[in-house]
Design an enzyme around this catalytic site. Structure first.
Site, short mmCIF file in Angstrom:
data_model
loop_
_atom_site.label_atom_id
_atom_site.label_comp_id
_atom_site.label_asym_id
_atom_site.label_seq_id
_atom_site.Cartn_x
_atom_site.Cartn_y
_atom_site.Cartn_z
N HIS A 10 1.15 -0.85 0.07
CA HIS A 10 -0.11 0.22 -0.06
C HIS A 10 0.84 0.82 -0.16
CE1 HIS A 10 -3.71 -2.84 0.59
NE2 HIS A 10 -3.03 -2.93 1.43
N ASP A 35 2.80 -0.35 -5.18
CA ASP A 35 2.07 -0.82 -5.62
C ASP A 35 1.53 -0.70 -6.85
OD1 ASP A 35 0.77 -1.30 -2.76
OD2 ASP A 35 -1.04 0.68 -3.48
#
Length: 364
Positions: free
Chosen positions: A138, A143
């Site tokens: 995250h 990501d």
């Protein structure tokens, strides 16, 4: 991050990818100081208030973001609903014209349509787990790079299935298969280094031609749920300790031996941590439960069920609730455990981590 007033950008990250070779050409990332830091929770996806206090405001990075995005094809997971809206809102707040994409590829919409529900709920971390890429951090660059790797793997599977439908639509040997210990042949276990990201490798455990996942029935809980630790993004590091029957312990010992040798041969200097714990009268294993953050709520990725008197399995725990979880997994309870075997090498410690995919607390 989404608040009652709209979206707040805490970190921006993007990579520029060659569309012909799917290789990364350039990247840009930075933390961003929001206009009102009081809207932040103490920890949001691993980003603390202190971390963004000294970061530049969005107006300071707007030129770099515009130059990187304008006139290019945008790609991302759930980009239509989330990322695009965040960018436009951020530019509107500073009275700037937002960048416009030449086109948009939303991998969530695309893969939901073409890949189906075979990987679960189609969230990025679920897809990453499905393909053995590890857990989603995250954080921006991690990501988007993971998004690219997931898309590559999905595209490969779809290409093979469309090219050789009679072979690749056969579910025998599928990655979702969980083997019980008596179905595992020690001679068929192998380990290999798999490229995860550029210059990043991870040990993967195989049984014959598929990644090894195990189903162990009637495991006794030795120590109940432990939630006092958090991971690098602030999510609970929850686990239970289970007694390990000899059939399971023998398999894990064999895997440990192969993986430790490969770890040393790969150049790792980390101390190897045995997966079977022998600090007690009988062997035990630690089974890790995984969670994810969604709009400041913590949800379980591990499916947690409870069996009733009719042997029906009911999903009993989806949101993180420490009290509820501790009441489900108490010492001497029996559980059926479906889990993967994930390698790690972090802060000079390496080993195999057992990660629960599904747990069923059995009737006493």
């Amino acid at each position: 991050m989404q608040t009652g007033q709209g979206f707040v950008i805490l970190e921006f990250g993007a990579i520029l990818v060659c569309p012909k070779k799917l290789v990364e050409l350039r990247n840009y990332s930075t933390l961003v100081r929001p206009a009102d830091p009081s809207l932040l929770s103490d920890r949001s996806n691993g980003i603390t208030k202190d971390a963004v206090v000294s970061a530049p405001p969005f107006a300071y990075i707007a030129d770099a973001v515009y130059d990187l995005l304008h006139g290019r094809i945008w790609a991302g997971h759930n980009i239509l609903r989330f990322d695009s809206a965040c960018i436009r809102e951020a530019f509107d707040e500073i009275n700037r014209i937002p960048p416009e994409p030449k086109g948009i590829i939303d991998s969530l919409a695309l893969l939901t349509q073409r890949f189906g529900s075979r990987a679960g709920d189609m969230k990025m971390d679920t897809l990453a787990t499905y393909f053995g890429l590890g857990q989603q951090t995250h954080r921006s660059l991690d990501d988007v790079r993971m998004n690219l790797e997931v898309l590559k793997r999905c595209a490969t599977v779809l290409f093979l299935e469309s090219s050789l439908p009679d072979i690749f639509t056969d579910t025998n040997g599928c990655i979702d298969e969980f083997l019980e210990p008596e179905d595992v042949s020690l001679g068929s276990i192998s380990v290999a280094l798999v490229l995860i990201y550029r210059r990043t490798q991870r040990i993967q455990i195989w049984h014959k031609s598929s990644p090894l996942q195990l189903l162990c029935r009637n495991l006794e809980v030795r120590f109940g749920i432990n939630t006092k630790f958090v991971d690098h993004v602030g999510l609970p590091r929850s686990n239970i300790v289970l007694n390990a029957p000899s059939s399971l312990a023998n398999i894990l010992d064999a895997i440990d031996g192969l993986a430790q040798i490969l770890s040393l041969e790969s150049g790792s200097s980390s101390e190897w941590q045995p997966v079977v714990i022998r600090d007690f009268n009988s062997p035990t294993v630690r089974l890790h439960l995984t969670s994810e953050a969604d709009d400041d709520m913590i949800n379980w990725v591990t499916e947690i069920y409870k069996e009733d008197a009719s042997a029906t399995h009911m999903l009993v725990c989806s949101r993180f609730d420490e009290i509820e979880l501790k009441s489900i997994f108490t010492p001497r309870n029996l559980v059926d455990a479906y889990f993967s075997l994930d390698s790690y090498d972090y802060k000079q410690k390496a080993g195999i981590r057992l990660v629960a995919k599904k747990l069923i607390r059995l009737v006493a």
